[in-house]
Motif scaffolding. Structure first.
Motif, PDB file in Angstrom:
ATOM      1  N   ALA A  67       0.860  -1.194   0.000  1.00  0.00           N
ATOM      2  CA  ALA A  67       0.000   0.000   0.000  1.00  0.00           C
ATOM      3  C   ALA A  67       0.891   1.237   0.000  1.00  0.00           C
ATOM      4  CB  ALA A  67      -0.911  -0.010   1.218  1.00  0.00           C
ATOM      5  N   GLY A  68       0.561   2.175  -0.833  1.00  0.00           N
ATOM      6  CA  GLY A  68       1.361   3.385  -0.949  1.00  0.00           C
ATOM      7  C   GLY A  68       2.438   3.278  -2.021  1.00  0.00           C
ATOM      8  N   LYS A  69       2.714   2.044  -2.467  1.00  0.00           N
ATOM      9  CA  LYS A  69       3.701   1.840  -3.525  1.00  0.00           C
ATOM     10  C   LYS A  69       3.026   1.452  -4.832  1.00  0.00           C
ATOM     11  CE  LYS A  69       7.164   0.392  -0.250  1.00  0.00           C
ATOM     12  NZ  LYS A  69       7.772  -0.738   0.413  1.00  0.00           N
ATOM     13  N   TYR A  70       1.913   0.702  -4.730  1.00  0.00           N
ATOM     14  CA  TYR A  70       1.148   0.260  -5.891  1.00  0.00           C
ATOM     15  C   TYR A  70      -0.304   0.625  -5.665  1.00  0.00           C
ATOM     16  CZ  TYR A  70       5.293  -2.262  -7.226  1.00  0.00           C
ATOM     17  OH  TYR A  70       6.574  -2.571  -7.585  1.00  0.00           O
ATOM     18  N   PHE A  71      -0.923   1.205  -6.688  1.00  0.00           N
ATOM     19  CA  PHE A  71      -2.301   1.650  -6.588  1.00  0.00           C
ATOM     20  C   PHE A  71      -3.227   0.594  -7.172  1.00  0.00           C
ATOM     21  CE2 PHE A  71      -6.016   4.002  -8.170  1.00  0.00           C
ATOM     22  CZ  PHE A  71      -6.445   4.538  -6.963  1.00  0.00           C
ATOM     23  N   VAL A  72      -4.003  -0.057  -6.314  1.00  0.00           N
ATOM     24  CA  VAL A  72      -4.993  -1.057  -6.710  1.00  0.00           C
ATOM     25  C   VAL A  72      -6.252  -0.803  -5.884  1.00  0.00           C
ATOM     26  CG1 VAL A  72      -3.318  -2.816  -7.410  1.00  0.00           C
ATOM     27  CG2 VAL A  72      -4.122  -2.749  -5.047  1.00  0.00           C
ATOM     28  N   PRO A  73      -7.401  -1.340  -6.303  1.00  0.00           N
ATOM     29  CA  PRO A  73      -8.633  -1.099  -5.547  1.00  0.00           C
ATOM     30  C   PRO A  73      -8.645  -1.715  -4.146  1.00  0.00           C
ATOM     31  CG  PRO A  73      -9.145  -1.872  -7.762  1.00  0.00           C
ATOM     32  CD  PRO A  73      -7.670  -2.008  -7.577  1.00  0.00           C
ATOM     33  N   HIS A  74      -7.913  -2.823  -3.945  1.00  0.00           N
ATOM     34  CA  HIS A  74      -7.951  -3.512  -2.653  1.00  0.00           C
ATOM     35  C   HIS A  74      -6.568  -3.988  -2.237  1.00  0.00           C
ATOM     36  CE1 HIS A  74     -12.314  -3.649  -3.042  1.00  0.00           C
ATOM     37  NE2 HIS A  74     -12.121  -4.054  -4.281  1.00  0.00           N
ATOM     38  N   TYR A  75      -6.344  -4.014  -0.929  1.00  0.00           N
ATOM     39  CA  TYR A  75      -5.121  -4.552  -0.345  1.00  0.00           C
ATOM     40  C   TYR A  75      -5.534  -5.653   0.618  1.00  0.00           C
ATOM     41  CZ  TYR A  75      -3.114  -0.346  -2.292  1.00  0.00           C
ATOM     42  OH  TYR A  75      -2.734   0.636  -3.169  1.00  0.00           O
ATOM     43  N   ALA A  76      -4.737  -6.713   0.699  1.00  0.00           N
ATOM     44  CA  ALA A  76      -5.075  -7.852   1.548  1.00  0.00           C
ATOM     45  C   ALA A  76      -3.955  -8.144   2.536  1.00  0.00           C
ATOM     46  CB  ALA A  76      -5.337  -9.083   0.690  1.00  0.00           C
ATOM     47  N   VAL A  77      -4.359  -8.531   3.737  1.00  0.00           N
ATOM     48  CA  VAL A  77      -3.421  -9.001   4.748  1.00  0.00           C
ATOM     49  C   VAL A  77      -3.230 -10.496   4.493  1.00  0.00           C
ATOM     50  CG1 VAL A  77      -3.073  -9.363   7.226  1.00  0.00           C
ATOM     51  CG2 VAL A  77      -4.188  -7.264   6.408  1.00  0.00           C
TER      52      VAL A  77
END
Length: 112
Positions: free
Chosen positions: A38-48
Motif C-alpha cells: 500500500a502506498g507503492k502500488y495503486f490497486v482497488p484492494h489490499y489484503a493481509v
C-alpha cells in the motif's frame, strides 16, 4: 484564479510506469495487492496475508485452473500466504522463495 495541478504532500500520484522488474515475486494483480505494498502500488484492494500450510505435495500455478502453467512444485508442510480465494483456488505467495501464484484451496489448511 488558476487551478493548481500540484497534489498535497503525501498523496499518491502517477509519475512513471509501475516497476514490474520482479513480477514473479511481486504480490500485485490489477485488482489486489499485499497490504505491505500500500502506498507503492495503486490497486482497488489490499489484503493481509493469511498463512496456510500445504497439506500434500502439489503445484504452484500461474493461473487458478488445473491447466495453468506449473511454476514449481510446492511441498507438504510449506507455508503459503493466501491473499485471495476464488473458484476453489488461492492466490498468494510461497513463504520459502516469495514466488507468487495459485494453489488449489483444498490443498491448504490454516496455520494456527
Amino acid at each position: 484564479m488558476p487551478l493548481s495541478t500540484e497534489l498535497p504532500s503525501g498523496q499518491l500520484q502517477l509519475s512513471r510506469p509501475a516497476d514490474r522488474s520482479d513480477k514473479p515475486h511481486l504480490p500485485v494483480r490489477g485488482d489486489l495487492a499485499h497490504i505491505g505494498l500500500a502506498g507503492k502500488y495503486f490497486v482497488p484492494h489490499y489484503a493481509v496475508p493469511m498463512a496456510h500450510g500445504v497439506k500434500a505435495d502439489t503445484a504452484l500455478r500461474a493461473a487458478g485452473k488445473p491447466e495453468g502453467q506449473e511454476l514449481r512444485a510446492i511441498a507438504a508442510g510449506e507455508v503459503f500466504d493466501v491473499l485471495d480465494i476464488a473458484g476453489g483456488w488461492a492466490w498468494g505467495q510461497a513463504k520459502t522463495d516469495q514466488l507468487v501464484g495459485y494453489v488449489e484451496f483444498s490443498q491448504l489448511e490454516a496455520v494456527k
